[in-house]
Design a protein around this motif. Structure first.
Motif, PDB file in Angstrom:
ATOM      1  N   GLY A   1       0.805  -1.213   0.000  1.00 24.91           N
ATOM      2  CA  GLY A   1       0.000   0.000   0.000  1.00 24.91           C
ATOM      3  C   GLY A   1       0.837   1.262   0.000  1.00 24.91           C
ATOM      4  N   GLY A   2       0.140   2.403   0.012  1.00 22.69           N
ATOM      5  CA  GLY A   2       0.811   3.687  -0.015  1.00 22.69           C
ATOM      6  C   GLY A   2       1.623   3.928   1.239  1.00 22.69           C
ATOM      7  N   ILE A   3       2.727   4.623   1.116  1.00 22.82           N
ATOM      8  CA  ILE A   3       3.621   4.888   2.225  1.00 22.82           C
ATOM      9  C   ILE A   3       3.570   6.376   2.559  1.00 22.82           C
ATOM     10  N   PRO A   4       3.459   6.742   3.835  1.00 19.17           N
ATOM     11  CA  PRO A   4       3.469   8.162   4.192  1.00 19.17           C
ATOM     12  C   PRO A   4       4.763   8.826   3.749  1.00 19.17           C
ATOM     13  N   GLU A   5       4.682  10.117   3.430  1.00 16.08           N
ATOM     14  CA  GLU A   5       5.872  10.827   2.988  1.00 16.08           C
ATOM     15  C   GLU A   5       6.926  10.879   4.093  1.00 16.08           C
ATOM     16  N   ASP A   6       6.491  10.969   5.329  1.00 13.82           N
ATOM     17  CA  ASP A   6       7.442  11.003   6.445  1.00 13.82           C
ATOM     18  C   ASP A   6       7.650   9.597   6.993  1.00 13.82           C
ATOM     19  N   TYR A   7       7.848   8.645   6.083  1.00 11.25           N
ATOM     20  CA  TYR A   7       7.951   7.238   6.476  1.00 11.25           C
ATOM     21  C   TYR A   7       9.147   6.978   7.381  1.00 11.25           C
ATOM     22  N   MET A   8       8.950   6.132   8.362  1.00 10.10           N
ATOM     23  CA  MET A   8      10.040   5.608   9.154  1.00 10.10           C
ATOM     24  C   MET A   8       9.715   4.154   9.466  1.00 10.10           C
ATOM     25  N   GLU A   9      10.664   3.459  10.085  1.00  9.08           N
ATOM     26  CA  GLU A   9      10.446   2.073  10.428  1.00  9.08           C
ATOM     27  C   GLU A   9       9.256   1.944  11.387  1.00  9.08           C
ATOM     28  N   LEU A  10       8.559   0.826  11.280  1.00 15.20           N
ATOM     29  CA  LEU A  10       7.434   0.585  12.185  1.00 15.20           C
ATOM     30  C   LEU A  10       7.910   0.546  13.632  1.00 15.20           C
ATOM     31  N   PHE A  11       9.093   0.003  13.851  1.00 17.39           N
ATOM     32  CA  PHE A  11       9.677  -0.040  15.197  1.00 17.39           C
ATOM     33  C   PHE A  11      10.987   0.761  15.165  1.00 17.39           C
TER      34      PHE A  11
ATOM     35  N   GLY B   1      11.887 -18.598  21.132  1.00 16.64           N
ATOM     36  CA  GLY B   1      11.698 -17.158  21.226  1.00 16.64           C
ATOM     37  C   GLY B   1      12.864 -16.328  20.742  1.00 16.64           C
ATOM     38  N   GLN B   2      13.990 -16.958  20.470  1.00  9.34           N
ATOM     39  CA  GLN B   2      15.112 -16.246  19.872  1.00  9.34           C
ATOM     40  C   GLN B   2      14.984 -16.204  18.357  1.00  9.34           C
ATOM     41  N   LYS B   3      14.516 -17.289  17.797  1.00  7.28           N
ATOM     42  CA  LYS B   3      14.320 -17.371  16.356  1.00  7.28           C
ATOM     43  C   LYS B   3      13.081 -16.614  15.914  1.00  7.28           C
ATOM     44  N   THR B   4      12.065 -16.569  16.763  1.00  7.86           N
ATOM     45  CA  THR B   4      10.814 -15.896  16.416  1.00  7.86           C
ATOM     46  C   THR B   4      10.397 -14.919  17.516  1.00  7.86           C
ATOM     47  N   PRO B   5      11.142 -13.824  17.713  1.00  5.67           N
ATOM     48  CA  PRO B   5      10.686 -12.801  18.661  1.00  5.67           C
ATOM     49  C   PRO B   5       9.398 -12.160  18.162  1.00  5.67           C
ATOM     50  N   TYR B   6       8.647 -11.587  19.088  1.00  5.54           N
ATOM     51  CA  TYR B   6       7.345 -11.025  18.733  1.00  5.54           C
ATOM     52  C   TYR B   6       7.339  -9.538  19.028  1.00  5.54           C
ATOM     53  N   ARG B   7       6.845  -8.745  18.050  1.00 11.29           N
ATOM     54  CA  ARG B   7       6.770  -7.293  18.192  1.00 11.29           C
ATOM     55  C   ARG B   7       5.366  -6.832  17.837  1.00 11.29           C
ATOM     56  N   ALA B   8       4.855  -5.867  18.582  1.00 11.08           N
ATOM     57  CA  ALA B   8       3.503  -5.373  18.325  1.00 11.08           C
ATOM     58  C   ALA B   8       3.386  -3.919  18.747  1.00 11.08           C
ATOM     59  N   THR B   9       2.411  -3.251  18.135  1.00  8.66           N
ATOM     60  CA  THR B   9       2.063  -1.864  18.469  1.00  8.66           C
ATOM     61  C   THR B   9       0.619  -1.832  18.946  1.00  8.66           C
ATOM     62  N   LEU B  10       0.400  -1.236  20.103  1.00  6.35           N
ATOM     63  CA  LEU B  10      -0.942  -1.110  20.669  1.00  6.35           C
ATOM     64  C   LEU B  10      -1.404   0.337  20.589  1.00  6.35           C
TER      65      LEU B  10
ATOM     66  N   LYS C   1       2.366   9.644  15.699  1.00  8.43           N
ATOM     67  CA  LYS C   1       1.537  10.007  14.553  1.00  8.43           C
ATOM     68  C   LYS C   1       2.009   9.308  13.285  1.00  8.43           C
ATOM     69  N   THR C   2       3.329   9.225  13.105  1.00  7.01           N
ATOM     70  CA  THR C   2       3.868   8.578  11.918  1.00  7.01           C
ATOM     71  C   THR C   2       3.591   7.079  11.935  1.00  7.01           C
ATOM     72  N   ILE C   3       3.725   6.444  13.101  1.00  2.56           N
ATOM     73  CA  ILE C   3       3.403   5.025  13.215  1.00  2.56           C
ATOM     74  C   ILE C   3       1.923   4.798  12.926  1.00  2.56           C
ATOM     75  N   GLY C   4       1.074   5.730  13.390  1.00  2.00           N
ATOM     76  CA  GLY C   4      -0.348   5.623  13.096  1.00  2.00           C
ATOM     77  C   GLY C   4      -0.633   5.716  11.608  1.00  2.00           C
ATOM     78  N   LYS C   5       0.070   6.620  10.915  1.00  2.00           N
ATOM     79  CA  LYS C   5      -0.091   6.723   9.464  1.00  2.00           C
ATOM     80  C   LYS C   5       0.348   5.447   8.769  1.00  2.00           C
ATOM     81  N   LEU C   6       1.424   4.856   9.262  1.00  4.98           N
ATOM     82  CA  LEU C   6       1.908   3.613   8.663  1.00  4.98           C
ATOM     83  C   LEU C   6       0.906   2.485   8.851  1.00  4.98           C
ATOM     84  N   THR C   7       0.358   2.362  10.056  1.00  3.44           N
ATOM     85  CA  THR C   7      -0.674   1.347  10.306  1.00  3.44           C
ATOM     86  C   THR C   7      -1.866   1.550   9.388  1.00  3.44           C
ATOM     87  N   GLN C   8      -2.295   2.800   9.264  1.00  2.48           N
ATOM     88  CA  GLN C   8      -3.445   3.102   8.416  1.00  2.48           C
ATOM     89  C   GLN C   8      -3.145   2.816   6.949  1.00  2.48           C
TER      90      GLN C   8
END
Length: 289
Positions: free
Chosen positions: A39-49, A112-121, A157-164
């Motif tokens: 999908g489209g990427i925000p102009e002020d894109y940064m990494e999700l994490f 858990g070393q091979k498959t670490p888990y990351r999430a945004t709430l 705000k940027t992470i929110g734009k990325l999620t959206q």
């Protein structure tokens, strides 16, 4: 009289047909979009994490909990959980006050070393409490490491734009709730191949009722070899759930809706996040490249 009887039979047949469609549980398996269809990427894109959080050890055996107080005014938090190569059995909970839990996620990873888990709430900026701990299934030999990061307002705000952008810019799959207690609703299957290093998943009920959702997720390598499982509940219209699932090798992700058909509807966008590096230069490719 005969005409009225025929009309009644036609109506019954129509209702049965509609019910069959509504209760259809397992659709055809979904194919993931190619990398070029992201999908489209925000102009002020940064990494999700954008920041690697400081990791803190939490002992295994169940009952070991680390609590993080999120101050008022903050509406987004990120967390990462991993282990030192042993099984990862953890539970994450988000609370408003002492009695209102608005999110939980219980995870069981084989490594858990091979498959670490990351999430945004995402949540309302009321001042919440995040709790991360080991589950009762975890023995004392299986500690975990957890880290939490609170983004700055501009980062949030940027992470929110990325999620959206991920949710709105890609094909979304509708997942219907079930009809009986103790069972589950629709099952959606997303296949991935060995070139995909990790998948990103956005679950949201914003456009289909705005109610909370319950989901069970399996990550399988092979026919029924579940390497990772996630059991979660999250709020609806105001709380998109954005996570990255590690997918080493070839396999599939199965997603089950655990709620009733009356209020269990949600949508999910599932696309690749990182690609394996087959060039030999050691640098993997991101989903937006």
């Amino acid at each position: 009289m005969m005409q009225a009887f025929v009309s009644v039979l036609s109506l019954v047949a129509l209702l049965l047909t509609d019910s069959a469609v509504a209760f259809s549980a397992i659709p055809a398996r979904s194919s993931l979009p190619p990398p070029s269809s992201s999908g489209g990427i925000p102009e002020d894109y940064m990494e999700l994490f954008p920041v690697e959080p400081t990791m803190n050890r939490i002992e295994g055996g169940g009952g070991s909990i680390r609590t993080y107080q999120i101050p008022p005014g903050v509406d987004r938090v990120q967390y990462m959980i991993k282990s030192d190569g042993r099984p990862l059995k953890a539970r994450v909970e988000l609370w408003i006050g002492p009695i209102r839990r608005i999110h939980y996620c219980e995870m069981d990873m084989m490594n858990g070393q091979k498959t670490p888990y990351r999430a945004t709430l995402k949540f309302k900026p009321l001042g919440v409490t995040l709790r991360i701990g080991t589950t009762k299934k975890s023995s004392g030999e299986f500690p975990i490491s957890a880290g939490v990061y609170v983004p700055k307002p501009d980062q949030a705000k940027t992470i929110g734009k990325l999620t959206q952008s991920v949710f709105e810019g890609n094909d979304k799959t509708l997942v219907q709730g079930g009809a009986i207690e103790g069972g589950h609703g629709a099952v959606r299957v997303f296949k991935y191949d060995a070139s995909i290093k990790s998948m990103q998943m956005v679950i949201w009920s914003r456009d289909v009722g705005k109610k909370s959702f319950k989901a069970y997720i399996e990550v399988l390598n092979g026919p029924n070899n579940d390497k990772q499982t996630l059991d979660m509940q999250c709020g609806g219209g105001t709380q998109p759930y954005h996570a990255v699932i590690q997918t080493p090798g070839q396999g599939e992700i199965r997603l089950y809706n655990k709620k009733y058909i009356e209020d269990g509807l949600f949508q999910v966008a599932m696309i690749p996040y990182e690609y394996e590096d087959f060039s030999g230069d050691g640098a993997g490719n991101n989903w937006y490249d």
